[in-house]
Design a protein around this motif. Structure first.
Motif, mmCIF file in Angstrom:
data_model
loop_
_atom_site.group_PDB
_atom_site.id
_atom_site.type_symbol
_atom_site.label_atom_id
_atom_site.label_comp_id
_atom_site.label_asym_id
_atom_site.label_seq_id
_atom_site.Cartn_x
_atom_site.Cartn_y
_atom_site.Cartn_z
ATOM 1 N N ASN A 184 0.865 -1.182 0.000
ATOM 2 C CA ASN A 184 0.000 0.000 0.000
ATOM 3 C C ASN A 184 0.901 1.231 0.000
ATOM 4 N N ASP A 185 0.348 2.389 0.280
ATOM 5 C CA ASP A 185 1.126 3.628 0.231
ATOM 6 C C ASP A 185 2.247 3.658 1.265
ATOM 7 N N GLN A 186 2.135 2.847 2.313
ATOM 8 C CA GLN A 186 3.138 2.884 3.380
ATOM 9 C C GLN A 186 4.119 1.704 3.334
ATOM 10 N N TRP A 187 3.666 0.520 2.959
ATOM 11 C CA TRP A 187 4.494 -0.675 3.107
ATOM 12 C C TRP A 187 4.897 -1.288 1.767
ATOM 13 N N ALA A 188 6.163 -1.733 1.718
ATOM 14 C CA ALA A 188 6.669 -2.460 0.550
ATOM 15 C C ALA A 188 7.676 -3.505 1.031
ATOM 16 N N VAL A 189 7.705 -4.651 0.364
ATOM 17 C CA VAL A 189 8.650 -5.719 0.700
ATOM 18 C C VAL A 189 9.378 -6.146 -0.569
ATOM 19 N N GLY A 190 10.579 -6.699 -0.400
ATOM 20 C CA GLY A 190 11.344 -7.115 -1.562
ATOM 21 C C GLY A 190 12.275 -8.263 -1.269
ATOM 22 N N ILE A 191 12.746 -8.913 -2.330
ATOM 23 C CA ILE A 191 13.726 -9.987 -2.225
ATOM 24 C C ILE A 191 14.660 -9.887 -3.427
ATOM 25 N N GLN A 192 15.940 -10.228 -3.204
ATOM 26 C CA GLN A 192 16.936 -10.174 -4.269
ATOM 27 C C GLN A 192 17.795 -11.434 -4.233
ATOM 28 N N GLU A 193 18.261 -11.839 -5.413
ATOM 29 C CA GLU A 193 19.188 -12.966 -5.526
ATOM 30 C C GLU A 193 20.313 -12.569 -6.472
ATOM 31 N N TRP A 194 21.570 -12.729 -5.988
ATOM 32 C CA TRP A 194 22.749 -12.401 -6.779
ATOM 33 C C TRP A 194 23.655 -13.631 -6.855
ATOM 34 N N TYR A 195 24.252 -13.875 -8.026
ATOM 35 C CA TYR A 195 25.153 -15.030 -8.171
ATOM 36 C C TYR A 195 26.408 -14.625 -8.930
ATOM 37 N N SER A 198 32.764 -16.457 -9.426
ATOM 38 C CA SER A 198 34.080 -16.241 -8.807
ATOM 39 C C SER A 198 34.087 -14.892 -8.098
ATOM 40 N N VAL A 199 33.689 -14.896 -6.830
ATOM 41 C CA VAL A 199 33.616 -13.661 -6.045
ATOM 42 C C VAL A 199 35.014 -13.064 -5.886
ATOM 43 N N LEU A 200 35.151 -11.791 -6.228
ATOM 44 C CA LEU A 200 36.441 -11.091 -6.141
ATOM 45 C C LEU A 200 37.547 -11.849 -6.862
ATOM 46 N N ASN A 201 37.169 -12.553 -7.941
ATOM 47 C CA ASN A 201 38.136 -13.306 -8.750
ATOM 48 C C ASN A 201 38.919 -14.311 -7.906
ATOM 49 N N SER A 202 38.277 -14.842 -6.871
ATOM 50 C CA SER A 202 38.950 -15.753 -5.940
ATOM 51 C C SER A 202 38.845 -17.215 -6.350
ATOM 52 N N GLY A 203 37.950 -17.514 -7.285
ATOM 53 C CA GLY A 203 37.662 -18.890 -7.625
ATOM 54 C C GLY A 203 36.489 -19.451 -6.853
ATOM 55 N N ALA A 204 36.035 -18.749 -5.803
ATOM 56 C CA ALA A 204 34.906 -19.200 -4.992
ATOM 57 C C ALA A 204 33.604 -18.616 -5.540
ATOM 58 N N ASP A 205 32.616 -19.485 -5.752
ATOM 59 C CA ASP A 205 31.330 -18.969 -6.192
ATOM 60 C C ASP A 205 30.581 -18.373 -5.011
ATOM 61 N N GLY A 206 29.527 -17.614 -5.300
ATOM 62 C CA GLY A 206 28.774 -16.966 -4.220
ATOM 63 C C GLY A 206 27.337 -16.709 -4.600
ATOM 64 N N TRP A 207 26.420 -17.078 -3.702
ATOM 65 C CA TRP A 207 24.991 -16.766 -3.835
ATOM 66 C C TRP A 207 24.606 -15.818 -2.706
ATOM 67 N N PHE A 208 24.180 -14.620 -3.063
ATOM 68 C CA PHE A 208 23.760 -13.663 -2.044
ATOM 69 C C PHE A 208 22.249 -13.465 -2.132
ATOM 70 N N THR A 209 21.561 -13.799 -1.037
ATOM 71 C CA THR A 209 20.106 -13.673 -0.955
ATOM 72 C C THR A 209 19.764 -12.653 0.111
ATOM 73 N N THR A 210 18.907 -11.712 -0.219
ATOM 74 C CA THR A 210 18.547 -10.683 0.760
ATOM 75 C C THR A 210 17.075 -10.323 0.641
ATOM 76 N N GLY A 211 16.465 -10.042 1.787
ATOM 77 C CA GLY A 211 15.096 -9.567 1.820
ATOM 78 C C GLY A 211 15.026 -8.243 2.547
ATOM 79 N N ASN A 212 14.058 -7.399 2.195
ATOM 80 C CA ASN A 212 13.968 -6.089 2.827
ATOM 81 C C ASN A 212 12.524 -5.684 3.007
#
Length: 356
Positions: A184-195, A198-212
């Protein structure tokens, strides 16, 4: 004769008035205003006392500046394509000059549901390499000498002053998807997924999940022209294992081992790469808006220990403590880059179409 002329003049005047009125009615209408251009450019700039990314400082808890541009094409009210570039000042262990972000994607909107899909590339130009493993040498090595140079130790440039190692190239790519639902005019919710593969070119993969969640304070409760939002985020970064550039050494800070006289070969508990600690991060804050300006006051934190933080960020300012010695962090260095932080950020955002 005068009696006839007067009525004729009156009739002529009335006829002329009627013809003029009729001509006014038949005049072509003014052309409609041109439709707004589907093209636009968003302009952003910001100053902050600390650049925090997923709970970890990117500026060593020092001030940072940002500026960016985003080209947008609104195909129709439901579909928008975009591509942008943004730059941030940072303080990284490899002495990278800055963070330059290139990104692009599409934003579909369906009533109260707004989606966003795209690709983001983090470029860190000018980085130097500091490496303690002679099986994967730096080319070229960094210029800063090691923490010590007695006989038997590696030559200058292979270690950071505190013994940490870091690649010269930390650039990496992520793909992402976002969804925001306006309740509604006051409330909003969200979710994000990032993949990233090779995080920071380290060779390690990474899944970042966040909700707000975001609460918009009613304007009737605020002074005229002022907006206010209260928001919070909770995220989890699931991280994989690095390549052997970030392997563990046999003894703390590269001290030579009997079977490893140079102290630079991969050994210890993780000779093929370190498993980065997956972690939780969260933030909460309040934002005040006035025209194109936003002041955001926010608290960040993670559940990483100083030892786990040091393994992930290769902090060149990490300090030694026996309490930080672990199988994953045999050097005993601890970083406060993942600790709690309060960030004040003043930003400016507008569109080129809004500039008169």
């Amino acid at each position: 004769m005068k009696r006839v002329a007067l009525p004729l003049l009156i009739v002529a005047g009335l006829t002329s008035s009627a013809l003029a009125a009729d001509m006014a009615k038949k005049a072509p209408p003014a052309p409609p205003p041109p439709p707004p251009s589907p093209w636009d450019v968003a302009i952003t700039a910001a100053l902050m006392n600390d650049y925090n990314f997923r709970g970890i400082t990117q500026s060593r808890h020092n001030p940072s500046a940002q500026a960016g541009f985003e080209l947008r094409y609104t195909f129709n009210p439901q579909w928008q394509w975009y591509a942008g570039i943004s730059g941030e000042s940072i303080d990284f262990p490899n002495h990278a000059a800055a963070e330059i972000d290139f990104y692009g994607g599409v934003r579909p909107t369906f009533d109260k549901l707004a989606l966003d899909f795209g690709v983001w590339y983090y470029w860190y130009p000018g980085g130097e390499c500091f490496n303690g493993d002679t099986t994967t040498p730096c080319t070229p090595p960094g210029a800063v000498p090691p923490f010590s140079t007695p006989a038997g130790f590696t030559p200058a440039g292979l270690f950071l002053p505190n013994g940490n190692v870091v690649k010269g190239n930390l650039s990496f790519v992520e793909i992402y998807g976002k969804a925001t639902y306006t309740i509604n005019d006051q409330w909003a919710v969200g979710i994000q997924e990032w993949y990233s593969p090779s995080v920071l070119n380290s060779g390690a993969d990474g899944w970042f999940t966040t909700g707000n969640i975001t609460y918009t304070v009613p304007t009737s409760m605020l002074p005229s022209g002022i907006g206010m939002l209260i928001s919070g985020d909770v995220g989890y970064w699931a991280l994989g294992t690095s390549d052997n550039f970030y392997c563990t050494l046999g003894f703390p800070n590269g001290t030579p081992a009997p079977t490893n006289p140079t102290g630079t070969g991969c050994s210890g508990f993780f000779p093929n790469g370190v498993p980065y600690q997956s972690y939780w991060t969260w933030d909460a804050g309040v934002s005040f808006t006035y025209k194109a300006f936003t002041l955001d006051l926010r608290y960040y934190d993670t559940n990483l220990t100083k030892a786990q933080c040091n393994v992930f960020d290769s902090d060149h300012t990490s300090t030694f403590s026996t309490s930080n010695i672990t199988n994953l962090n045999p050097g005993g260095l601890g970083s406060n880059w993942c600790s709690a932080a309060f960030v004040a950020k003043l930003s400016f955002a507008t569109n080129l179409s809004n500039i008169k």
